[in-house]
Design an enzyme around this catalytic site. Structure first.
Site, PDB file in Angstrom:
ATOM      1  N   HIS A   1      -6.514  -2.704   9.415  1.00  0.00           N
ATOM      2  CA  HIS A   1      -5.850  -3.977   9.117  1.00  0.00           C
ATOM      3  C   HIS A   1      -5.964  -4.943  10.288  1.00  0.00           C
ATOM      4  CE1 HIS A   1      -3.698  -2.903   5.321  1.00  0.00           C
ATOM      5  NE2 HIS A   1      -3.917  -1.687   5.785  1.00  0.00           N
TER       6      HIS A   1
ATOM      7  N   ASN B   1      -3.337   2.142   7.337  1.00  0.00           N
ATOM      8  CA  ASN B   1      -2.488   2.723   6.298  1.00  0.00           C
ATOM      9  C   ASN B   1      -3.380   3.137   5.137  1.00  0.00           C
ATOM     10  OD1 ASN B   1      -0.682   3.431   4.320  1.00  0.00           O
ATOM     11  ND2 ASN B   1       0.083   1.354   3.979  1.00  0.00           N
TER      12      ASN B   1
ATOM     13  N   GLU C   1      -5.329  -8.016  10.339  1.00  0.00           N
ATOM     14  CA  GLU C   1      -4.286  -9.042  10.354  1.00  0.00           C
ATOM     15  C   GLU C   1      -3.146  -8.666  11.283  1.00  0.00           C
ATOM     16  OE1 GLU C   1      -2.511  -6.016   7.964  1.00  0.00           O
ATOM     17  OE2 GLU C   1      -4.513  -6.902   7.825  1.00  0.00           O
TER      18      GLU C   1
ATOM     19  N   GLY D   1      -4.526  -1.960  -0.687  1.00  0.00           N
ATOM     20  CA  GLY D   1      -3.741  -1.629  -1.866  1.00  0.00           C
ATOM     21  C   GLY D   1      -3.556  -0.132  -2.011  1.00  0.00           C
TER      22      GLY D   1
ATOM     23  N   GLY E   1      -3.167   3.696  -4.153  1.00  0.00           N
ATOM     24  CA  GLY E   1      -3.845   4.457  -5.196  1.00  0.00           C
ATOM     25  C   GLY E   1      -5.181   5.022  -4.774  1.00  0.00           C
TER      26      GLY E   1
ATOM     27  N   SER F   1       0.814  -1.211   0.000  1.00  0.00           N
ATOM     28  CA  SER F   1       0.000   0.000   0.000  1.00  0.00           C
ATOM     29  C   SER F   1       0.851   1.266   0.000  1.00  0.00           C
ATOM     30  CB  SER F   1      -0.942   0.015   1.210  1.00  0.00           C
ATOM     31  OG  SER F   1      -1.912  -1.005   1.107  1.00  0.00           O
TER      32      SER F   1
ATOM     33  N   GLY G   1      -4.915   6.820   2.806  1.00  0.00           N
ATOM     34  CA  GLY G   1      -5.001   8.254   2.573  1.00  0.00           C
ATOM     35  C   GLY G   1      -6.327   8.682   1.995  1.00  0.00           C
ATOM     36  N   PHE G   2      -7.212   7.699   1.728  1.00  0.00           N
ATOM     37  CA  PHE G   2      -8.553   7.983   1.205  1.00  0.00           C
ATOM     38  C   PHE G   2      -9.578   7.355   2.144  1.00  0.00           C
ATOM     39  CE2 PHE G   2      -5.707   8.185  -2.383  1.00  0.00           C
ATOM     40  CZ  PHE G   2      -6.186   9.237  -3.147  1.00  0.00           C
TER      41      PHE G   2
ATOM     42  N   CYS H   1      -9.376  -2.176   4.050  1.00  0.00           N
ATOM     43  CA  CYS H   1      -8.679  -0.972   3.584  1.00  0.00           C
ATOM     44  C   CYS H   1      -9.194  -0.533   2.209  1.00  0.00           C
ATOM     45  CB  CYS H   1      -7.175  -1.191   3.602  1.00  0.00           C
ATOM     46  SG  CYS H   1      -6.224   0.345   3.582  1.00  0.00           S
TER      47      CYS H   1
ATOM     48  N   GLN I   1     -13.069   0.733   0.742  1.00  0.00           N
ATOM     49  CA  GLN I   1     -13.391   1.849  -0.145  1.00  0.00           C
ATOM     50  C   GLN I   1     -14.107   1.361  -1.401  1.00  0.00           C
ATOM     51  OE1 GLN I   1      -9.460   3.465  -0.664  1.00  0.00           O
ATOM     52  NE2 GLN I   1      -9.229   3.841   1.519  1.00  0.00           N
TER      53      GLN I   1
END
Length: 420
Positions: free
Chosen positions: A378, A325, A380, A255, A257, A62, A327-328, A283, A287
């Site tokens: 996350h 982790n 995990e 992931g 982007g 990511s 940013g969106f 994550c 989205q």
């Protein structure tokens, strides 16, 4: 020796050919020492608040095309080993630390962080005021940046480049908003993870189709520990290819982007939901579920990255400390059950199931009429706390309920044919 000025031109520093320079797109400049490989790297610059787990962090896909700042000042003391990587390589585009450890002191270590960065060509910088840098990014927001060292500091004539020239290079770097990066980090071919632990060598309880958009290695392990056979599939997998596996459940991974660019992935997920497969997303997977349901996504000012993020599960009122982790985030209303916006409620009712306690960001979605849920963090826990591992059990229960319902329906149809 070159003089340089910070963004408000109130202080003067200097740098030499032996230094490393960090240049932000807004003009701030930080002078330090090279850490890792020499050279040049430009990307979006972000920070993580974790005190431990740097090896798992830098190998998280990511972080593709992101320069990472460690807020904890002392990094590298436990070295690196062959067991804790979350993927096959280091994915950060660059690395920023305050004080790298000169020694490696851990019985599991097989090498140093510095050597690992050098061998994989990761350009970094050390010895700068990371506290000042992070405070600036929290105020101004994350932005593009560049790290320059060695020959990357020099112009064609051998003279040191000006900071203005280096800033121009930074400004030519693509923005993270609008970037579709899943194909860069996904597996090229299917991989199968067999059940392990207490289930090793036994018939799988469930078959999971896991779409790899940058999956961390601990995620399929958590499922295999619960008796699942996990098929890790490439990002370009079609619905027909997925359906041919006859999975008991479908998983969408984390992931890099911008989720707003993931049109094909969203279309695939809508087919998965229409088919009735139990679904779990983490994550980026959260989205994408949000988008499939008809919600929008947006870019956070500086994102959530670290292993100390508090999240409340609104179903249980339980608060978990989570690893994050991203940013969106998903733009969905809190505190109410609503019809999924896509196609006038096509997927039934949905609610925000988890909320970030620092800023009320959507941290999870739960569909009330179809077997689907997701979280933004996350579970995990690699690296990170294990508070949220119960979500894997929730996915197992969802697949079991679906399986039981299907068996009951098949039995009812069989009895109907016999009675007829």
């Amino acid at each position: 020796m070159v003089n340089l000025y910070d963004s408000d031109a109130t202080t003067v520093e200097s740098f030499s050919p032996d230094d490393a320079i960090l240049v932000l797109e807004d003009g701030q400049v930080y002078v330090g020492k090279p850490f890792g490989a020499l050279g040049q790297t430009t990307a979006e610059i972000v920070f993580t608040t974790g005190m431990t787990g740097y090896q798992e962090t830098i190998t998280d896909p990511s972080y593709d095309r992101q320069i990472l700042i460690q807020t904890f000042p002392h990094i590298g003391n436990t070295g690196v080993n062959g067991e804790d990587n979350e993927s096959s390589k280091i994915w950060v585009a660059g690395y920023v630390v305050r004080e790298p450890s000169p020694n490696v002191s851990n019985w599991r270590a097989t090498g140093s962080l510095q050597d690992d960065l050098i061998s994989q060509g990761i350009v970094g910088i050390s010895g700068i005021d990371t506290r000042k840098l992070v405070r600036h990014l929290r105020s101004a927001g994350v932005m593009r940046a560049g790290i320059f060292s060695g020959n990357a500091l020099k112009q064609g004539n051998g003279e040191l480049a000006s900071t203005g020239t280096l800033r121009t290079i930074v400004e030519e770097t693509p923005q993270m908003a609008g970037a579709h990066l899943m194909d860069e980090v996904s597996t090229a071919q299917e991989k199968i993870i067999a059940p392990r632990g207490a289930f090793a060598g036994k018939k799988p309880l469930f078959k999971v189709a896991a779409l790899d958009f940058g999956i961390k290695s601990m995620t399929p392990q958590r499922l295999s520990e619960r008796g699942c056979e996990v098929h890790i599939l490439p990002q370009h997998t079609t619905f027909e290819e997925l359906q041919a596996l006859s999975p008991d459940g479908v998983f969408f991974s984390n992931g890099p982007g911008d989720p707003a660019t993931a049109h094909k992935e969203v279309a695939l997920l809508r087919e998965v939901l229409d088919r009735g497969y139990p679904f779990f997303g983490i994550c980026l997977g959260n989205q994408l579920l949000g988008r499939a349901l008809g919600f929008g996504t947006y870019k956070l000012k500086f994102g959530h990255r670290g292993i100390n993020q508090p999240v409340k599960d609104v179903n249980t009122d339980k608060v978990s400390i989570t690893s994050q982790n991203h940013g969106f985030a998903v733009d969905a209303p809190l505190g109410t059950d609503i019809s999924s916006p896509f196609d006038n409620g096509h997927f039934g009712k949905v609610k925000v199931s988890h909320i970030g306690l620092n800023d009320d960001v959507v941290e999870g979605l739960q569909c009330l009429d179809i077997p689907a849920f997701s979280v933004q963090y996350h579970p995990e826990a690699s690296a990170g706390p294990h508070d949220a591992t119960y979500l894997f059990d929730r996915f197992i229960n969802l697949m079991k309920s679906s399986q039981d319902s299907q068996h009951a329906q098949e039995q009812e149809e069989t009895e109907g044919k016999i009675n007829a």
